[in-house]
Design a protein around this motif. Structure first.
Motif, PDB file in Angstrom:
ATOM      1  N   VAL A   1       0.846  -1.205   0.000  1.00  0.00           N
ATOM      2  CA  VAL A   1       0.000   0.000   0.000  1.00  0.00           C
ATOM      3  C   VAL A   1       0.880   1.254   0.000  1.00  0.00           C
ATOM      4  CG1 VAL A   1      -1.696   1.336   1.307  1.00  0.00           C
ATOM      5  CG2 VAL A   1      -1.946  -1.143   1.105  1.00  0.00           C
ATOM      6  N   LEU A   2       1.919   1.254   0.817  1.00  0.00           N
ATOM      7  CA  LEU A   2       2.825   2.406   0.871  1.00  0.00           C
ATOM      8  C   LEU A   2       3.535   2.599  -0.465  1.00  0.00           C
ATOM      9  CD1 LEU A   2       4.384   1.951   4.426  1.00  0.00           C
ATOM     10  CD2 LEU A   2       2.678   3.633   3.716  1.00  0.00           C
ATOM     11  N   ARG A   3       3.933   1.499  -1.091  1.00  0.00           N
ATOM     12  CA  ARG A   3       4.623   1.597  -2.377  1.00  0.00           C
ATOM     13  C   ARG A   3       3.711   2.219  -3.430  1.00  0.00           C
ATOM     14  NH1 ARG A   3       4.962  -0.743  -7.053  1.00  0.00           N
ATOM     15  NH2 ARG A   3       3.298  -2.212  -6.511  1.00  0.00           N
TER      16      ARG A   3
ATOM     17  N   THR B   1       8.608   4.890   0.203  1.00  0.00           N
ATOM     18  CA  THR B   1       9.618   3.822   0.222  1.00  0.00           C
ATOM     19  C   THR B   1      10.513   3.976   1.444  1.00  0.00           C
ATOM     20  OG1 THR B   1      11.064   5.194  -1.166  1.00  0.00           O
ATOM     21  CG2 THR B   1       9.629   3.596  -2.293  1.00  0.00           C
ATOM     22  N   PRO B   2      11.116   2.870   1.907  1.00  0.00           N
ATOM     23  CA  PRO B   2      12.014   2.951   3.063  1.00  0.00           C
ATOM     24  C   PRO B   2      13.304   3.688   2.712  1.00  0.00           C
ATOM     25  CG  PRO B   2      11.229   0.696   2.715  1.00  0.00           C
ATOM     26  CD  PRO B   2      10.876   1.479   1.488  1.00  0.00           C
ATOM     27  N   VAL B   3      13.878   4.312   3.726  1.00  0.00           N
ATOM     28  CA  VAL B   3      15.177   4.969   3.555  1.00  0.00           C
ATOM     29  C   VAL B   3      16.267   3.907   3.678  1.00  0.00           C
ATOM     30  CG1 VAL B   3      16.787   6.633   4.554  1.00  0.00           C
ATOM     31  CG2 VAL B   3      14.341   7.168   4.456  1.00  0.00           C
ATOM     32  N   PRO B   4      17.153   3.776   2.683  1.00  0.00           N
ATOM     33  CA  PRO B   4      18.254   2.802   2.799  1.00  0.00           C
ATOM     34  C   PRO B   4      19.089   3.090   4.035  1.00  0.00           C
ATOM     35  CG  PRO B   4      18.084   3.647   0.556  1.00  0.00           C
ATOM     36  CD  PRO B   4      17.184   4.492   1.400  1.00  0.00           C
TER      37      PRO B   4
ATOM     38  N   GLY C   1      13.177   4.421   8.429  1.00  0.00           N
ATOM     39  CA  GLY C   1      12.765   5.738   7.935  1.00  0.00           C
ATOM     40  C   GLY C   1      12.050   5.613   6.604  1.00  0.00           C
ATOM     41  N   TYR C   2      11.277   6.646   6.267  1.00  0.00           N
ATOM     42  CA  TYR C   2      10.497   6.605   5.028  1.00  0.00           C
ATOM     43  C   TYR C   2      10.577   7.953   4.321  1.00  0.00           C
ATOM     44  CZ  TYR C   2       8.403   2.240   6.621  1.00  0.00           C
ATOM     45  OH  TYR C   2       8.211   0.941   7.039  1.00  0.00           O
ATOM     46  N   LYS C   3      10.422   7.876   3.005  1.00  0.00           N
ATOM     47  CA  LYS C   3      10.351   9.088   2.199  1.00  0.00           C
ATOM     48  C   LYS C   3       9.291   8.902   1.123  1.00  0.00           C
ATOM     49  CE  LYS C   3      14.045   7.627  -0.966  1.00  0.00           C
ATOM     50  NZ  LYS C   3      15.347   8.003  -1.584  1.00  0.00           N
TER      51      LYS C   3
ATOM     52  N   PRO D   1      13.427  10.374   9.387  1.00  0.00           N
ATOM     53  CA  PRO D   1      14.742   9.748   9.210  1.00  0.00           C
ATOM     54  C   PRO D   1      14.772   8.355   9.856  1.00  0.00           C
ATOM     55  CG  PRO D   1      14.827  11.346  10.973  1.00  0.00           C
ATOM     56  CD  PRO D   1      13.451  11.452  10.384  1.00  0.00           C
ATOM     57  N   ALA D   2      15.711   7.566   9.424  1.00  0.00           N
ATOM     58  CA  ALA D   2      15.905   6.250  10.020  1.00  0.00           C
ATOM     59  C   ALA D   2      16.792   6.376  11.261  1.00  0.00           C
ATOM     60  CB  ALA D   2      16.554   5.310   9.006  1.00  0.00           C
TER      61      ALA D   2
END
Length: 205
Positions: free
Chosen positions: A137-139, A144-147, A181-183, A191-192
């Protein structure tokens, strides 16, 4: 006959005198005409007052029109501001409703997992499926997750909660991810939270 003519002549003289006498009389009659000059001078201020009054009324009318126009513009501006705020609120509600609608199936699965009676392993498998569903759902929302782990520490994307001594990873790289973290596209949502590598064997050239 001569006397009669003399009288006629005398009468003529009287006529002449009377005619010449009309000159002073005429002069006296002309005096009021000369006196008409001051009367015109006295009427000039009245004419100027009339012109000034007309200009005043014109300026007053123009002022009233400007005041009325200003009041209308202020009312239109206030209406436009309220309309914009209402449209922004409606857009936020619409966007929030769209997000909530996509997460409702995820919530349903969480409720099913809570009511399920099974082993811990089965519950764990169910939760993993729900997490994958949420990530999908987020995608779809471009979230997306922060690397993090293995990446070079970036203070713009990572929040360091401490350091870890390790010689198998480069110095100032992320060793552990405590909270993901997510952006959204290029905008950082949060932030992560990570722990950073401190490698004492590595030398900085």
């Amino acid at each position: 006959m001569k006397e009669v003519e003399t009288k006629d002549v005398g009468g003529s003289d009287d006529a002449v005198q009377s005619e010449t006498g009309t000159v002073p009389g005429g002069a006296e009659a002309a005096a009021p005409e000369d006196g008409a000059g001051p009367q015109l001078v006295e009427e000039a201020p009245a004419a100027e007052e009339t012109v000034a009054r007309a200009q005043y009324e014109q300026l007053k009318a123009e002022r009233d029109q400007l005041v009325d126009r200003l009041a209308r513009m202020q009312a239109e501006f206030e209406n436009a501001r309220k309309r914009t705020e209402r449209e922004k609120a409606e857009y936020r509600d619409y966007a929030a409703a769209n997000v909530v609608e996509q997460f409702l199936p995820v919530l349903d699965n969480f409720e099913l997992a809570l009511r399920a009676k099974g082993s811990a392993e089965q519950l764990r498998s169910g939760v993993e499926l729900i997490v994958k569903q949420m990530e999908e759902v987020l995608r779809q929302m471009n979230v997306t997750p922060v690397p993090a782990v293995g990446e070079e520490f970036n203070p713009h994307h990572h929040e360091a909660l401490g350091s870890v001594e390790r010689d198998d990873l480069p110095d100032q790289h992320v060793a552990e991810e405590i909270r993901r973290g997510y952006k959204m596209r290029e905008k950082l949502l949060r932030p992560a939270m990570v722990r950073v590598v401190s490698n004492p064997k590595q030398t900085v050239e």
